[in-house]
Design a protein around this motif. Structure first.
Motif, short mmCIF file in Angstrom:
data_model
loop_
_atom_site.label_atom_id
_atom_site.label_comp_id
_atom_site.label_asym_id
_atom_site.label_seq_id
_atom_site.Cartn_x
_atom_site.Cartn_y
_atom_site.Cartn_z
N MET A 1 0.99 -1.16 -0.05
CA MET A 1 -0.26 0.00 0.00
C MET A 1 0.98 1.23 0.10
O MET A 1 1.71 1.60 0.85
N GLN A 2 0.49 2.18 -1.08
CA GLN A 2 1.37 3.36 -0.95
C GLN A 2 0.93 4.31 0.28
O GLN A 2 -0.20 4.43 0.52
N ARG A 3 1.98 5.05 0.71
CA ARG A 3 1.87 5.91 1.94
C ARG A 3 2.45 7.22 1.23
O ARG A 3 3.46 7.37 0.73
N LEU A 4 2.07 8.27 1.90
CA LEU A 4 2.46 9.70 1.76
C LEU A 4 3.38 10.07 2.76
O LEU A 4 3.19 9.81 4.08
N MET A 5 4.33 10.71 2.32
CA MET A 5 5.64 11.04 3.25
C MET A 5 5.88 12.57 2.91
O MET A 5 5.66 12.96 1.61
N PHE A 6 6.45 13.29 3.81
CA PHE A 6 6.78 14.84 3.67
C PHE A 6 8.31 14.91 3.96
O PHE A 6 8.87 14.49 4.81
N GLU A 7 9.06 15.45 2.94
CA GLU A 7 10.40 15.92 3.38
C GLU A 7 10.55 16.64 4.54
O GLU A 7 9.50 17.43 4.79
N PRO A 8 11.47 16.42 5.45
CA PRO A 8 11.38 17.22 6.62
C PRO A 8 11.29 18.69 6.65
O PRO A 8 10.29 19.19 7.67
N LYS A 9 11.88 19.35 5.83
CA LYS A 9 11.62 20.86 5.92
C LYS A 9 10.29 21.12 5.26
O LYS A 9 9.76 22.11 5.88
N TRP A 10 9.92 20.38 4.47
CA TRP A 10 8.38 20.59 3.91
C TRP A 10 7.31 20.34 4.99
O TRP A 10 6.78 21.25 5.47
N ASP A 11 7.66 19.33 6.02
CA ASP A 11 6.98 18.98 6.95
C ASP A 11 6.66 19.80 8.05
O ASP A 11 5.66 20.03 8.70
N LYS A 12 7.72 20.79 8.33
CA LYS A 12 7.93 21.85 9.32
C LYS A 12 7.15 23.07 8.82
O LYS A 12 6.66 23.85 9.61
N THR A 13 7.44 23.50 7.22
CA THR A 13 7.14 24.60 6.96
C THR A 13 5.65 24.61 6.01
O THR A 13 5.01 25.88 5.95
N ILE A 14 5.15 23.52 5.80
CA ILE A 14 4.22 23.60 4.73
C ILE A 14 2.54 24.20 5.57
O ILE A 14 2.58 23.69 6.81
N ALA A 15 1.89 24.67 5.10
CA ALA A 15 0.70 25.37 5.53
C ALA A 15 -0.45 24.43 5.72
O ALA A 15 -0.30 23.19 4.90
N ALA A 91 10.48 3.04 -0.07
CA ALA A 91 9.72 2.00 -0.89
C ALA A 91 8.18 2.15 -0.64
O ALA A 91 7.67 2.51 0.66
N LYS A 92 7.49 2.34 -1.58
CA LYS A 92 5.87 2.30 -1.46
C LYS A 92 5.54 3.56 -0.81
O LYS A 92 4.51 3.56 -0.17
N HIS A 93 6.22 4.67 -1.23
CA HIS A 93 5.99 5.89 -0.69
C HIS A 93 5.86 6.96 -1.52
O HIS A 93 6.45 6.77 -2.85
N SER A 94 5.07 7.95 -1.49
CA SER A 94 4.80 9.22 -2.39
C SER A 94 5.33 10.31 -1.59
O SER A 94 4.96 10.50 -0.38
N MET A 95 5.79 11.32 -2.26
CA MET A 95 6.13 12.66 -1.78
C MET A 95 5.92 13.79 -2.50
O MET A 95 6.51 13.61 -3.50
N PRO A 96 5.64 14.79 -2.02
CA PRO A 96 5.36 16.09 -2.78
C PRO A 96 6.84 16.85 -2.96
O PRO A 96 7.79 16.65 -2.08
N TRP A 97 7.07 17.32 -4.23
CA TRP A 97 8.10 18.09 -4.47
C TRP A 97 8.14 18.99 -5.36
O TRP A 97 7.01 18.94 -6.29
N THR A 98 8.73 20.17 -5.48
CA THR A 98 8.76 21.20 -6.52
C THR A 98 9.87 21.32 -7.32
O THR A 98 10.99 21.48 -6.60
N PHE A 99 9.94 20.99 -8.50
CA PHE A 99 11.16 21.18 -9.59
C PHE A 99 11.08 22.75 -10.17
O PHE A 99 9.78 23.04 -10.57
N ILE A 100 12.13 23.07 -10.24
CA ILE A 100 12.14 24.63 -10.69
C ILE A 100 12.95 24.49 -12.11
O ILE A 100 14.26 24.21 -12.02
#
Length: 123
Positions: A1-15, A91-100
């Motif tokens: 089962m796929q799970r959502l994760m956040f990069e640590p800096k995103w996790d602290k700062t995302i609204a 493994a089996k995770h998804s993570m938001p990211w912004t490419f510039i």
């Protein structure tokens, strides 16, 4: 089962509103049995320098952690860049990211797709 994760800096700062929106987008996805890296484009925008910002969910559908390291990512041959994501995507995770993308040829069509043309390292 796929799970959502956040990069640590995103996790602290995302609204909270953005976190809820990303979770809602993730919860609507259906994942096939696959062992690849895939992207779901969430949105794109342009910053004050007119750089193209593409926010995605990176899906590691494999059974091993991966890291995008000097990976060439292309958006419909209109925007290309080499990117390194500084953490392993489990493994089996998804993570938001912004490419510039600092250079792109024409305005981007929302129906275009991101394509990996480089390498992802298995961790």
């Amino acid at each position: 089962m796929q799970r959502l994760m956040f990069e640590p800096k995103w996790d602290k700062t995302i609204a909270d509103q953005d976190r809820k929106w990303i979770k809602a987008q993730f919860n609507q996805l259906i994942f096939a049995d696959d062992s690849s890296i895939q992207f779901t484009i969430l949105k794109h925008a342009y910053n004050h320098r007119n750089h193209l910002l593409v926010t995605v969910l990176i899906h590691n559908l494999s059974d091993q952690p991966v890291r995008l390291d000097s990976t060439i990512i292309d958006w419909a041959n209109q925007a290309t860049g080499t990117f390194t994501v500084p953490i392993d995507i489990q493994a089996k995770h998804s993570m938001p990211w912004t490419f510039i993308f600092t250079d792109y040829k024409t305005p981007i069509d929302e129906d275009d797709e991101l394509v990996i043309r480089g390498w992802c390292k298995k961790s």
